[in-house]
Write an enzyme that holds these catalytic residues in place. Structure first.
Site, PDB file in Angstrom:
ATOM      1  N   THR A  32       0.846  -1.193   0.000  1.00 29.91           N
ATOM      2  CA  THR A  32       0.000   0.000   0.000  1.00 29.91           C
ATOM      3  C   THR A  32       0.883   1.246   0.000  1.00 29.91           C
ATOM      4  O   THR A  32       1.960   1.242   0.590  1.00 29.91           O
ATOM      5  CB  THR A  32      -0.892  -0.023   1.255  1.00 29.91           C
ATOM      6  N   ASP A  87       6.407  -3.729  -0.740  1.00 30.77           N
ATOM      7  CA  ASP A  87       5.664  -2.733   0.032  1.00 30.77           C
ATOM      8  C   ASP A  87       6.563  -1.554   0.385  1.00 30.77           C
ATOM      9  O   ASP A  87       7.793  -1.682   0.400  1.00 30.77           O
ATOM     10  CB  ASP A  87       5.108  -3.387   1.315  1.00 30.77           C
ATOM     11  N   ALA A  89       7.478   1.922   3.009  1.00 32.69           N
ATOM     12  CA  ALA A  89       7.736   2.116   4.437  1.00 32.69           C
ATOM     13  C   ALA A  89       7.720   3.604   4.733  1.00 32.69           C
ATOM     14  O   ALA A  89       7.993   4.430   3.854  1.00 32.69           O
ATOM     15  CB  ALA A  89       9.086   1.528   4.823  1.00 32.69           C
ATOM     16  N   ASP A  90       7.402   3.939   5.963  1.00 32.35           N
ATOM     17  CA  ASP A  90       7.443   5.343   6.380  1.00 32.35           C
ATOM     18  C   ASP A  90       8.820   5.721   6.914  1.00 32.35           C
ATOM     19  O   ASP A  90       9.237   6.867   6.791  1.00 32.35           O
ATOM     20  CB  ASP A  90       6.358   5.604   7.430  1.00 32.35           C
ATOM     21  N   LYS A 101       5.932   1.160   9.473  1.00 35.82           N
ATOM     22  CA  LYS A 101       4.928   1.164   8.410  1.00 35.82           C
ATOM     23  C   LYS A 101       3.575   1.532   9.004  1.00 35.82           C
ATOM     24  O   LYS A 101       3.418   1.588  10.210  1.00 35.82           O
ATOM     25  CB  LYS A 101       4.844  -0.216   7.740  1.00 35.82           C
ATOM     26  N   GLY A 102       2.617   1.778   8.119  1.00 37.34           N
ATOM     27  CA  GLY A 102       1.264   2.034   8.596  1.00 37.34           C
ATOM     28  C   GLY A 102       0.778   3.450   8.370  1.00 37.34           C
ATOM     29  O   GLY A 102      -0.285   3.824   8.848  1.00 37.34           O
ATOM     30  N   GLU A 110      -0.634  -5.687   5.884  1.00 40.61           N
ATOM     31  CA  GLU A 110       0.719  -5.662   5.307  1.00 40.61           C
ATOM     32  C   GLU A 110       1.644  -6.616   6.063  1.00 40.61           C
ATOM     33  O   GLU A 110       2.469  -7.309   5.455  1.00 40.61           O
ATOM     34  CB  GLU A 110       1.282  -4.234   5.361  1.00 40.61           C
TER      35      GLU A 110
HETATM   36  C1  5RP Z   1       0.783   1.959   4.363  1.00 34.20           C
HETATM   37  C2  5RP Z   1       2.257   1.944   4.425  1.00 34.20           C
HETATM   38  C3  5RP Z   1       2.975   2.556   3.269  1.00 34.20           C
HETATM   39  O1  5RP Z   1       3.723   1.571   2.645  1.00 34.20           O
HETATM   40  C4  5RP Z   1       3.848   3.672   3.788  1.00 34.20           C
HETATM   41  O2  5RP Z   1       3.003   4.655   4.371  1.00 34.20           O
HETATM   42  C5  5RP Z   1       4.694   4.307   2.681  1.00 34.20           C
HETATM   43  O3  5RP Z   1       3.873   4.962   1.747  1.00 34.20           O
HETATM   44  P1  5RP Z   1       4.495   5.826   0.571  1.00 34.20           P
HETATM   45  O4  5RP Z   1       5.175   4.886  -0.356  1.00 34.20           O
HETATM   46  O5  5RP Z   1       3.296   6.528  -0.046  1.00 34.20           O
HETATM   47  O6  5RP Z   1       5.454   6.826   1.183  1.00 34.20           O
HETATM   48  O7  5RP Z   1       2.875   1.458   5.339  1.00 34.20           O
HETATM   49  O8  5RP Z   1       0.214   1.433   5.535  1.00 34.20           O
END
Ligand code: 5RP
Length: 229
Positions: A32, A87, A89-90, A101-102, A110
């Site tokens: 996501t 996926d 990550a933040d 994450k999240g 996830e």
């Molecule tokens: C969602 C997540 C996303 O993978 C995380 O927020 C990173 O998103 P982005 O690629 O838009 O920076 O953990 O729950």
């Protein structure tokens, strides 16, 4: 709460490099967020060109995007294992041993998909690295347990904040019908220990600390180059 610092060019480079790891016949975990979305679009292009894959979505958004771009889907409950999960990550620590994450409130599914995957590939840009991790940890909470979990987070020296919905009054509600507390612990010097503490709190459905799960982090930069950590 999302970390939105990276550029689209960097995110695309990372997403497409990770998608290139997917092989014919694979069951693929579809993450996501904006970086994972580049991987999903690339997989859609490759599926249209004949790549035989099936995706397992981690959220309403990744399911909708997979449908839009033509990635065939399986339900999470129908698969015992996933070949590759991709996926975002933040925040990521320099050795990629721990991630937060999240940001999209999807970390519960996830984490299930990442845990079921033979290979968990993280896609990120350089802005996501921090040493130590310091990003507020998203914690998905059963609504009735909110006050109890808030107390437990404060007892663990965290500062919980109920995530508010951006476009309407009221809190964010996850795909699973739960609430999210963004929990600021300051510098996270011992992510594995904090992860265990949070997992031990009744009423916590899942938290966004992913420890020792990532195989590789694909890091894109603004020039479209990718390094692997
Ligand atoms: C969602 C997540 C996303 O993978 C995380 O927020 C990173 O998103 P982005 O690629 O838009 O920076 O953990 O729950």
């Amino acid at each position: 709460m999302k970390n939105t610092a990276g550029t689209e060019a960097a995110k695309r480079a990372a997403g497409e490099a990770a998608a290139a790891e997917v092989a014919d016949g694979d069951v693929v975990g579809l993450g996501t967020g904006s970086t994972a979305a580049h991987a999903i679009r690339d997989l859609g292009d490759r599926a249209a060109a004949g790549l035989d894959i099936e995706g397992v979505a981690t959220s309403y958004q990744s399911r909708a995007l997979a449908r839009e771009v033509g990635v065939p889907l399986l339900s999470l409950s129908d698969v015992a294992r996933v070949d590759v999960a991709i996926d975002g990550a933040d925040q990521v620590d320099p050795d990629a041993n721990a991630l937060v994450k999240g940001g999209g409130a999807a970390h519960a599914r996830e984490k299930v998909v990442a845990s079921a995957a033979d290979r968990f590939l993280v896609v990120a840009d350089e802005s996501k690295f921090a040493d130590p991790l310091e990003y507020p940890v998203p914690v998905e909470v059963l609504p009735d347990a909110l006050a109890r979990v808030e107390r437990a987070v404060r007892d663990a020296d965290g500062d919980p904040e109920l995530r508010a919905a951006e476009r309407k009054d009221g809190p964010v509600v996850t795909d699973n019908g739960n609430l999210v507390l963004d929990c600021d612990f300051g510098a996270i010097e011992a992510p594995a220990s904090l992860a265990r503490t949070l997992s031990g709190v009744a009423g916590v459905v899942e938290h966004g600390l992913f420890v020792d799960v990532a195989e590789t982090v694909f890091v894109g930069d603004d020039d479209g180059d990718v390094t692997r950590t």
